[in-house]
Write an enzyme that holds these catalytic residues in place. Sequence first.
Site, mmCIF file in Angstrom:
data_model
loop_
_atom_site.group_PDB
_atom_site.id
_atom_site.type_symbol
_atom_site.label_atom_id
_atom_site.label_comp_id
_atom_site.label_asym_id
_atom_site.label_seq_id
_atom_site.Cartn_x
_atom_site.Cartn_y
_atom_site.Cartn_z
ATOM 1 N N SER A 257 49.185 -53.558 77.110
ATOM 2 C CA SER A 257 50.494 -53.775 76.498
ATOM 3 C C SER A 257 51.124 -52.422 76.204
ATOM 4 O O SER A 257 50.547 -51.372 76.490
ATOM 5 C CB SER A 257 50.350 -54.581 75.203
ATOM 6 N N LYS A 258 52.307 -52.450 75.621
ATOM 7 C CA LYS A 258 53.048 -51.220 75.379
ATOM 8 C C LYS A 258 52.312 -50.248 74.460
ATOM 9 O O LYS A 258 52.561 -49.045 74.501
ATOM 10 C CB LYS A 258 54.432 -51.551 74.807
#
Length: 492
Positions: A257-258
């Site tokens: 994820s980010k």
Amino acid sequence: MSETPVRVRFAPSPTGKLHVGGARTAIYNWAFARANHGTFILRIDDTDPTRSTEENTQIILRAMRWLGLDWDEGPEAGGPYGPYKQTERAELYRAAAQRLWDEGKAYPCFCTPEQLAADREAAQARKDPFQGYNRRCRGLSREEAQARIDAGESYVLRIKVPEDRGDVVVHDAVHGEVTFNARELDDFVIFRSDGTPTYNFATVVDDAAMKITHVIRGDDHLSNTPRQVIVYEALGAPVPTFAHISMILGADGKKLSKRHGATNVEEYRDAGYLSDAFVNYLALLGWSLDGETTIVPRDVLAREFSLDHVSKNPATFDPKKLDWIQAEYVRAMSDDEFCEKILLPSLAAAGVDAGDHGSAWWRALAQIVRPRTKMPADAAQVAAPVFATAATLAYDEKSVAKGLAKEGMGAVVDAAREALGALGEDEWRPERIDAALEELPERLDLKKRLVFQAVRVAVCGNMVSPPLGETMALVGREDCLARLARGRELAL
């Protein structure tokens, strides 16, 4: 391998940019199609009206083109089974749903959300292992159901899971045989009350219509598979071979994820990664050629990819390995390719005036810059001293302090100016420059490192630069002597 021609599809939802995980799925589908002389289809699954946008569709198409994943059928390419956007295929879904109702394989359900919630709570209270839909409307006659529809009553369409259906066994090409208990499947919704199809229905209608032979996708879809098998069987369509590939994890073992850094394809493109290197790296996240080979060129991937080399274990995204692969691809470039794809764009992006030089000069520059380049921005930084002049050269303060502003370094610069000044213009070549400098340490009774360090800072402005002789040859005789004169002012 079946004699049926291989047909695979990548079906992203245009609800955002193309994620790294989606890109890997696309790569596997593309490579499997190419390795089996099959057809690679791009389909846009844009049935989420609140999040799907045309802008996102174009972003996905751009990302696919940058990755070099050419599709045989799909948007812009066309094909015999179009249209290739789900929003343009609504009539096909309605027709398929109507046929299932007409054949007694589906039925309207009029249960309200409140009724369904109450049924779930009751099942939970009595600890019923089955907590799906209780099939309250399954026994309604066609006439009664139609009358309620004609009266304007809201309804969904549910598929009839055969009561005598045994376990759903999926022969997954990655996970092996996976068994699902059919008794845990309720009569799930295939058409919503707003007249739109559910994912598990629309994707099967499309895959069946497009004659998809292999469904290669993330294993987060594995739980959808038994329901989709039920839909295939109801439609009388052959069930494709499924291959569910593992998730991509960050270094902490959690889904990428980010918080782990860049997660979409465009971020890597904009950072300067080569598409060939990026595709190579993503392909290795769950697949291997032979367990040892790391550099797998695109043509090898397209020729050798097979599902039996795909691991069912999660893969960990390692930015350092991606960078290593990137550097290997840069180093493997020819001089001309490096100039065209890396060096010249990098100089332009940095606002450097490249000037007018011949092809031999550019190739010589490529040979000393390429080994020191990982990302395109590196090339402009490494080559910057070559494009400066004696008047514009920027001096790094720390390098000056360590390499020039020390006692005795003025004598080094004077000796270098004298030795190099003795070389004529026709002698200004790397080997003659190096030879002239090689004599200085012994003559000055200094360590070679100190001598070359002082000259390097005077000519290049810093202590880290490509080989000195090659760099000075590219800069030119007059400007190098002028740089030494300027460097003498900084030396002690």
